[in-house]
Enzyme design. Structure first.
Site, PDB file in Angstrom:
ATOM      1  N   ASP A   1       7.901  13.941  -5.191  1.00  0.00           N
ATOM      2  CA  ASP A   1       6.708  13.330  -5.774  1.00  0.00           C
ATOM      3  C   ASP A   1       5.858  12.710  -4.664  1.00  0.00           C
ATOM      4  OD1 ASP A   1       8.784  11.315  -5.520  1.00  0.00           O
ATOM      5  OD2 ASP A   1       7.497   9.947  -6.651  1.00  0.00           O
TER       6      ASP A   1
ATOM      7  N   GLU B   1      10.280   8.591  -6.483  1.00  0.00           N
ATOM      8  CA  GLU B   1      10.383   7.609  -5.396  1.00  0.00           C
ATOM      9  C   GLU B   1       9.094   6.823  -5.242  1.00  0.00           C
ATOM     10  OE1 GLU B   1      10.532   5.845  -1.368  1.00  0.00           O
ATOM     11  OE2 GLU B   1       9.019   7.187  -2.221  1.00  0.00           O
TER      12      GLU B   1
END
EC number: 3.5.1.18
Length: 409
Positions: free
Chosen positions: A87, A152
Site C-alpha cells: 500500500d 502499513e
C-alpha cells in the site's frame, strides 16, 4: 511443508529483473486501503518460483477490510522472512508530478512512481534476489517467506499484526526477518535499522468556565491551564539518550479551543501530543511520568494566580508502540557484510526515525530493516535510480547467501 520444485522456468525468469518487478507493482494503484492489483501481481511473480501463496483478508469494525499476502518456499531448516507493504500514500496533486504517479516511467536513469522507494522498490528487489538465488543455487537451504500487508500506511490494524497471528496459528515460525523499508538517508549502504523508539500519544482536555473576555474574573480561561500543562510535558527533557537510542522527545501536535469569537473566553481547550521514547522507559513508566508532570503543573499558579488547580482529563491513544532493539549477531552480521561487499560501505546500525511494522514482528523473531534511499518517499515525484535497484538486489542476494550459510552452520 513440501512445495513443488523446480518452478516453471518459462515464467520464473522474469522475476529476476527488479526494474520490471517494480514497474509492475507501481502500475497497481494501491493507495491504502485499496489492494489495487499489487498483491495479485506479487503472487504472479512468486508462484512460478515455487512459493505457496495465501491471500488473507483481515477485518475489524470501524476500519476498512485489508487484503494481505503470505507466501512461503521451502520446508525444514532455517526460516527467513521478508516483510513489507504494497500500500502507498495518496499522490497529492497529480498535476505536479513530472511523470504520472502510476505510470512507472524511467527518465534519465530514474524510475518515477508512488511507492518507488516506500516500499514497492524493496519488495521488487527482494523478489529479484530470491529468483536469482534459485536460478544459481536451487531452492534455499531452509525456507523463505514473504509477509506483505496492504495496511502499513493506514491505521495498521488489519495488516501485519493480524497476518502474523494468522500465520502463527497455522504453525509458521521464523528465525529472522528483514523489513525492506527505505532506511538509507543519503546513499545505499548508509544505514541498517536494528531497533525503533517507542511511540505514545495522548490528548489533554482542560476544563474552564466560559465568559466575556472583558470580565475574566467571572470566567476561567482553559488556555492558561493548557499552557501550564503543555510546558510541563516539553520541559525539562525526559532523558539524555542511551547507548543505543537518541533522547526521548515529546511534541505537542495540536492545540484547539474551537472558539471563533475573539471576545469570548472558551469553556475548554484540548491538545494532542506524541512522544518518541527510548529504552529508558516502558509505556507504563512513561505514562506515570507524564501524569506526575501534569499533576505538578496543575497546581502551578504563575498563569492562574489565586485559582484552584487546573481541571483536566487525559485520554491515551490506543496501541502504543514499544521500544525494541535487535541483538541477533547472525542477522546483523550477515546483512552488514552483504552491504559492505556490494556497496563498499560499512552501514551504521541505527534506531532513529519513526515506527514501522517491525514493531509487530519483533514479538515473533529478530528483525532488522534495510532498503532504498528514502529522500523522496511520500513526495511528489517519488523516484529511485535504476542503479540503486540493481545494487539493492545484489545486496539482498548476498544477504540470503550469507544468512543461510550462517544459520545452517
Amino acid at each position: 511443508m513440501s512445495l513443488p520444485f523446480p518452478p516453471d522456468s518459462s515464467t520464473a525468469m522474469t522475476a529476476t529483473d527488479p526494474v520490471a518487478n517494480l514497474q509492475t507493482l507501481i502500475r497497481c494503484p494501491s493507495v491504502t486501503p485499496a489492494e489495487g492489483g499489487a498483491l495479485t501481481a506479487l503472487e504472479a511473480m512468486l508462484a512460478p518460483l515455487g512459493f505457496k501463496v495465501d491471500k488473507v483478508r483481515a477485518s475489524e469494525e470501524g476500519t476498512p477490510d485489508i487484503e494481505n499476502l503470505y507466501a512461503r518456499l521451502g520446508g525444514d531448516g532455517p526460516h527467513l522472512m521478508f516483510a513489507g507493504h504494497t500500500d502507498v500514500v495518496p499522490v497529492g496533486d497529480e498535476a505536479a508530478w513530472t511523470h504520472p504517479p502510476f505510470a512507472a516511467e524511467i527518465s534519465k536513469g530514474e524510475l518515477f512512481g508512488r511507492g518507488a522507494v516506500d516500499m514497492k522498490g524493496g519488495i521488487a528487489c527482494f523478489v529479484a534476489a530470491v529468483a536469482r538465488h534459485i536460478e544459481k543455487n536451487g531452492p534455499p537451504a531452509g525456507s523463505i517467506s514473504f509477509l506483505i500487508t496492504g495496511d502499513e500506511e493506514g491505521p495498521a490494524i488489519n495488516g501485519t499484526i493480524k497476518l502474523l497471528q494468522w500465520a502463527a496459528e497455522r504453525g509458521e515460525r521464523w528465525d529472522a526477518c528483514l523489513v525492506g523499508e527505505p532506511t538509507n538517508p543519503d546513499r545505499l549502504g548508509d544505514m541498517i535499522k536494528i531497533g525503533r523508539r517507542g511511540s505514545l500519544s495522548g490528548r489533554i482536555i482542560v476544563h474552564g468556565i466560559q465568559g466575556h473576555a472583558a470580565y475574566p474574573h467571572l470566567a476561567d480561561n482553559p488556555v492558561r491551564g493548557m499552557l501550564q500543562l503543555t510546558q510541563a510535558l516539553m520541559d525539562p527533557p525526559f532523558d539524555g539518550g542511551t547507548d543505543d537510542f537518541q533522547p526521548s522527545n515529546l511534541e505537542v501536535t495540536t492545540v484547539d479551543v474551537g472558539n471563533p469569537a475573539t471576545n469570548v473566553i472558551p469553556a475548554k481547550a484540548s491538545a494532542s501530543f506524541n512522544i518518541r521514547f527510548n529504552d529508558s522507559w516502558t509505556v507504563e513508566t512513561l505514562r506515570a511520568e507524564i501524569l506526575r508532570r501534569l499533576e505538578a503543573a496543575a497546581v502551578d499558579g504563575q498563569l492562574r494566580p489565586g485559582r484552584e488547580p487546573v481541571k483536566y482529563d487525559i485520554v491515551w491513544a490506543d496501541r502504543p508502540s514499544h521500544v525494541f532493539l535487535t541483538r541477533n549477531n547472525a542477522l546483523i552480521a550477515s546483512l552488514s557484510s552483504a552491504v559492505e561487499s556490494v556497496a563498499g560501505r560499512s552501514p551504521k546500525l541505527s534506531t532513529t526515525g519513526g515506527t514501522s511494522d517491525a514493531r509487530f514482528i519483533k514479538d515473533y523473531c529478530p528483525v532488522v530493516e534495510f532498503g532504498l534511499v528514502g529522500q523522496t518517499m511520500h513526495m511528489v515525484d517519488e523516484r529511485v535510480t535504476v542503479a540503486d535497484l540493481e545494487t539493492l538486489t545484489a545486496i539482498y542476494e548476498a544477504f540470503i547467501d550469507r544468512w543461510f550459510a550462517h544459520a545452517g552452520s
